[in-house]
Design a protein around this motif. Structure first.
Motif, PDB file in Angstrom:
ATOM      1  N   VAL A 109      -2.795  -6.916  16.798  1.00  0.00           N
ATOM      2  CA  VAL A 109      -2.399  -7.743  15.662  1.00  0.00           C
ATOM      3  C   VAL A 109      -3.318  -7.398  14.496  1.00  0.00           C
ATOM      4  O   VAL A 109      -4.543  -7.421  14.642  1.00  0.00           O
ATOM      5  N   ARG A 110      -2.728  -7.060  13.351  1.00  0.00           N
ATOM      6  CA  ARG A 110      -3.521  -6.748  12.151  1.00  0.00           C
ATOM      7  C   ARG A 110      -3.874  -8.025  11.424  1.00  0.00           C
ATOM      8  O   ARG A 110      -3.006  -8.854  11.149  1.00  0.00           O
ATOM      9  N   GLY A 111      -5.149  -8.183  11.084  1.00  0.00           N
ATOM     10  CA  GLY A 111      -5.584  -9.357  10.351  1.00  0.00           C
ATOM     11  C   GLY A 111      -5.557  -9.142   8.857  1.00  0.00           C
ATOM     12  O   GLY A 111      -5.380  -8.011   8.375  1.00  0.00           O
ATOM     13  N   PRO A 112      -5.753 -10.204   8.077  1.00  0.00           N
ATOM     14  CA  PRO A 112      -5.708 -10.083   6.615  1.00  0.00           C
ATOM     15  C   PRO A 112      -6.913  -9.375   6.020  1.00  0.00           C
ATOM     16  O   PRO A 112      -6.852  -8.868   4.903  1.00  0.00           O
ATOM     17  N   ARG A 113      -8.013  -9.314   6.752  1.00  0.00           N
ATOM     18  CA  ARG A 113      -9.218  -8.662   6.247  1.00  0.00           C
ATOM     19  C   ARG A 113      -9.356  -7.272   6.839  1.00  0.00           C
ATOM     20  O   ARG A 113      -8.920  -7.023   7.969  1.00  0.00           O
ATOM     21  N   PRO A 114      -9.981  -6.332   6.099  1.00  0.00           N
ATOM     22  CA  PRO A 114     -10.165  -4.965   6.608  1.00  0.00           C
ATOM     23  C   PRO A 114     -10.905  -4.984   7.939  1.00  0.00           C
ATOM     24  O   PRO A 114     -11.934  -5.647   8.098  1.00  0.00           O
ATOM     25  N   GLY A 150       1.886   3.299  -7.087  1.00  0.00           N
ATOM     26  CA  GLY A 150       0.477   2.920  -7.105  1.00  0.00           C
ATOM     27  C   GLY A 150      -0.283   3.255  -5.845  1.00  0.00           C
ATOM     28  O   GLY A 150      -1.507   3.113  -5.800  1.00  0.00           O
ATOM     29  N   ILE A 151       0.415   3.708  -4.796  1.00  0.00           N
ATOM     30  CA  ILE A 151      -0.228   4.054  -3.522  1.00  0.00           C
ATOM     31  C   ILE A 151       0.067   5.519  -3.226  1.00  0.00           C
ATOM     32  O   ILE A 151       1.155   5.861  -2.764  1.00  0.00           O
ATOM     33  N   PRO A 152      -0.876   6.417  -3.507  1.00  0.00           N
ATOM     34  CA  PRO A 152      -0.600   7.848  -3.310  1.00  0.00           C
ATOM     35  C   PRO A 152      -0.113   8.190  -1.903  1.00  0.00           C
ATOM     36  O   PRO A 152       0.740   9.072  -1.741  1.00  0.00           O
ATOM     37  N   ALA A 153      -0.644   7.538  -0.874  1.00  0.00           N
ATOM     38  CA  ALA A 153      -0.226   7.850   0.497  1.00  0.00           C
ATOM     39  C   ALA A 153       1.245   7.536   0.717  1.00  0.00           C
ATOM     40  O   ALA A 153       1.911   8.187   1.531  1.00  0.00           O
ATOM     41  N   LEU A 154       1.781   6.561  -0.006  1.00  0.00           N
ATOM     42  CA  LEU A 154       3.209   6.257   0.072  1.00  0.00           C
ATOM     43  C   LEU A 154       4.034   7.241  -0.755  1.00  0.00           C
ATOM     44  O   LEU A 154       5.083   7.728  -0.321  1.00  0.00           O
ATOM     45  N   ALA A 155       3.546   7.547  -1.927  1.00  0.00           N
ATOM     46  CA  ALA A 155       4.299   8.412  -2.833  1.00  0.00           C
ATOM     47  C   ALA A 155       4.448   9.831  -2.282  1.00  0.00           C
ATOM     48  O   ALA A 155       5.425  10.524  -2.602  1.00  0.00           O
ATOM     49  N   TYR A 179       2.588   0.652   8.849  1.00  0.00           N
ATOM     50  CA  TYR A 179       2.771  -0.794   8.991  1.00  0.00           C
ATOM     51  C   TYR A 179       3.483  -1.376   7.780  1.00  0.00           C
ATOM     52  O   TYR A 179       4.397  -2.194   7.906  1.00  0.00           O
ATOM     53  N   GLU A 180       3.100  -0.950   6.593  1.00  0.00           N
ATOM     54  CA  GLU A 180       3.745  -1.468   5.384  1.00  0.00           C
ATOM     55  C   GLU A 180       5.205  -1.026   5.296  1.00  0.00           C
ATOM     56  O   GLU A 180       6.076  -1.826   4.918  1.00  0.00           O
ATOM     57  N   LEU A 181       5.479   0.208   5.657  1.00  0.00           N
ATOM     58  CA  LEU A 181       6.862   0.682   5.612  1.00  0.00           C
ATOM     59  C   LEU A 181       7.747  -0.080   6.595  1.00  0.00           C
ATOM     60  O   LEU A 181       8.909  -0.364   6.317  1.00  0.00           O
ATOM     61  N   GLY A 182       7.196  -0.416   7.752  1.00  0.00           N
ATOM     62  CA  GLY A 182       7.986  -1.091   8.768  1.00  0.00           C
ATOM     63  C   GLY A 182       8.167  -2.574   8.523  1.00  0.00           C
ATOM     64  O   GLY A 182       9.247  -3.119   8.768  1.00  0.00           O
ATOM     65  N   THR A 183       7.129  -3.216   8.018  1.00  0.00           N
ATOM     66  CA  THR A 183       7.145  -4.674   7.890  1.00  0.00           C
ATOM     67  C   THR A 183       7.337  -5.167   6.466  1.00  0.00           C
ATOM     68  O   THR A 183       7.726  -6.316   6.260  1.00  0.00           O
ATOM     69  N   GLY A 184       7.030  -4.328   5.477  1.00  0.00           N
ATOM     70  CA  GLY A 184       7.094  -4.765   4.086  1.00  0.00           C
ATOM     71  C   GLY A 184       5.856  -5.500   3.635  1.00  0.00           C
ATOM     72  O   GLY A 184       5.758  -5.896   2.471  1.00  0.00           O
ATOM     73  N   VAL A 185       4.873  -5.673   4.523  1.00  0.00           N
ATOM     74  CA  VAL A 185       3.633  -6.364   4.161  1.00  0.00           C
ATOM     75  C   VAL A 185       2.729  -5.386   3.421  1.00  0.00           C
ATOM     76  O   VAL A 185       2.419  -4.311   3.946  1.00  0.00           O
ATOM     77  N   PRO A 186       2.280  -5.709   2.198  1.00  0.00           N
ATOM     78  CA  PRO A 186       1.480  -4.760   1.406  1.00  0.00           C
ATOM     79  C   PRO A 186       0.044  -4.653   1.908  1.00  0.00           C
ATOM     80  O   PRO A 186      -0.858  -5.338   1.424  1.00  0.00           O
ATOM     81  N   VAL A 187      -0.187  -3.788   2.881  1.00  0.00           N
ATOM     82  CA  VAL A 187      -1.526  -3.635   3.461  1.00  0.00           C
ATOM     83  C   VAL A 187      -2.193  -2.328   3.041  1.00  0.00           C
ATOM     84  O   VAL A 187      -3.414  -2.203   3.141  1.00  0.00           O
ATOM     85  N   ALA A 188      -1.433  -1.342   2.574  1.00  0.00           N
ATOM     86  CA  ALA A 188      -2.016  -0.069   2.139  1.00  0.00           C
ATOM     87  C   ALA A 188      -2.645  -0.233   0.754  1.00  0.00           C
ATOM     88  O   ALA A 188      -2.201  -1.064  -0.050  1.00  0.00           O
ATOM     89  N   GLY A 189      -3.678   0.546   0.500  1.00  0.00           N
ATOM     90  CA  GLY A 189      -4.350   0.491  -0.790  1.00  0.00           C
ATOM     91  C   GLY A 189      -4.355   1.843  -1.476  1.00  0.00           C
ATOM     92  O   GLY A 189      -3.977   2.865  -0.880  1.00  0.00           O
TER      93      GLY A 189
END
Length: 268
Positions: A109-114, A150-155, A179-189
């Protein structure tokens, strides 16, 4: 006059938010299809059925995360058939009393903090949907254009796809980007690396591995790629460097091997 939506319409709306119908959970559903593998994303029908590996109850932060986004990531560890040894009285999914969670999967389970993570066991019978890394790159268009920009790893995902396609390997993003692509939760920076899994059930030549590593290293973001064999994974950069021995990550721990496709070596 406003007409209330039918039950079928309401169900369809709920399913569309997760790309189609959720699979039926229960004793029969636990037997259909393949078991999820490492890095797969799982949508849990009943998140409260997770059991921390360390024992005890789910921490408050994990409960809050799972209430908002009931997604977990499959880890590289053995699954457990039957009752987990650290769960003397496992609770059945209260939303489906017929569920028979006799096959438990290692998940995180991914938490909200790094760095905030919780390792747990999830009952296969309570998994509503599975997303493999190979399914995630095409979901880039579901994110807001400004988010991708805004996220080079996504672009850079389309460019990565072109580079990997030259080597005929199935691939997919993992880590924060996956994780962000699958869930839509903005976790990548903006500084997030791009982690990739490259499916390699058959041997890949050192020459091809070196060419791919060099091509990926020219991208303007750090790329961490791993070759997934039938027995585990090895880092692409390590394999391309042609050392005498390699570290193969397996469900039972790391092994020092000469060949990740024909592993013969002790566990580390």
């Amino acid at each position: 006059m406003t007409v209330a939506p039918s039950a079928r319409q309401a169900r369809r709306t709920a399913e569309e938010s997760h790309d189609g119908p959720r699979r039926r959970v229960g004793s029969l559903a636990a037997l259909d299809g393949r078991l999820p593998g490492t890095h797969d994303l799982l949508l849990m029908q009943c998140p409260s059925s997770l059991r921390p590996l360390a024992g005890g109850e789910l921490p408050d932060w994990a409960r809050a995360v799972l209430r908002a986004h009931p997604w977990v990531v499959v880890g590289r560890a053995p699954s457990v058939v039957g009752t987990p040894v650290d769960v003397p009285n496992p609770q059945r999914c209260t939303r489906d009393p017929e569920a028979a969670p006799e096959h438990w999967l290692p998940v995180t389970v991914r938490g909200p903090r790094p760095g905030q993570r919780l390792d747990a066991l999830a009952p296969w019978a309570a998994v509503a949907r599975t997303l493999r890394p190979e399914q995630l790159a095409d979901r880039q268009g579901r994110l807001a254009p400004e988010r991708v920009a805004g996220i080079p790893a996504l672009a850079l995902l389309p460019e990565v796809g072109r580079l990997v396609a030259d080597h005929r390997l199935s691939w997919g993003p993992i880590g924060a980007v996956g994780y962000e692509l699958g869930t839509g939760v903005p976790v990548a920076g903006p500084l997030s690396p791009l982690r990739l899994v490259l499916r390699a059930p058959h041997p890949v030549s050192r020459r091809d591995a070196l060419q791919l590593r060099r091509a990926l290293s020219k991208l303007p973001v750090p790329v961490q790629a791993e070759l997934e064999t039938r027995y585990g994974s090895v880092q692409l950069a390590e394999y391309a460097a042609s050392p005498v021995t390699l570290t193969l990550l397996t469900p039972h721990g790391p092994r020092e091997v000469h060949d990740p496709w024909f592993p013969r070596g002790p566990f580390v």
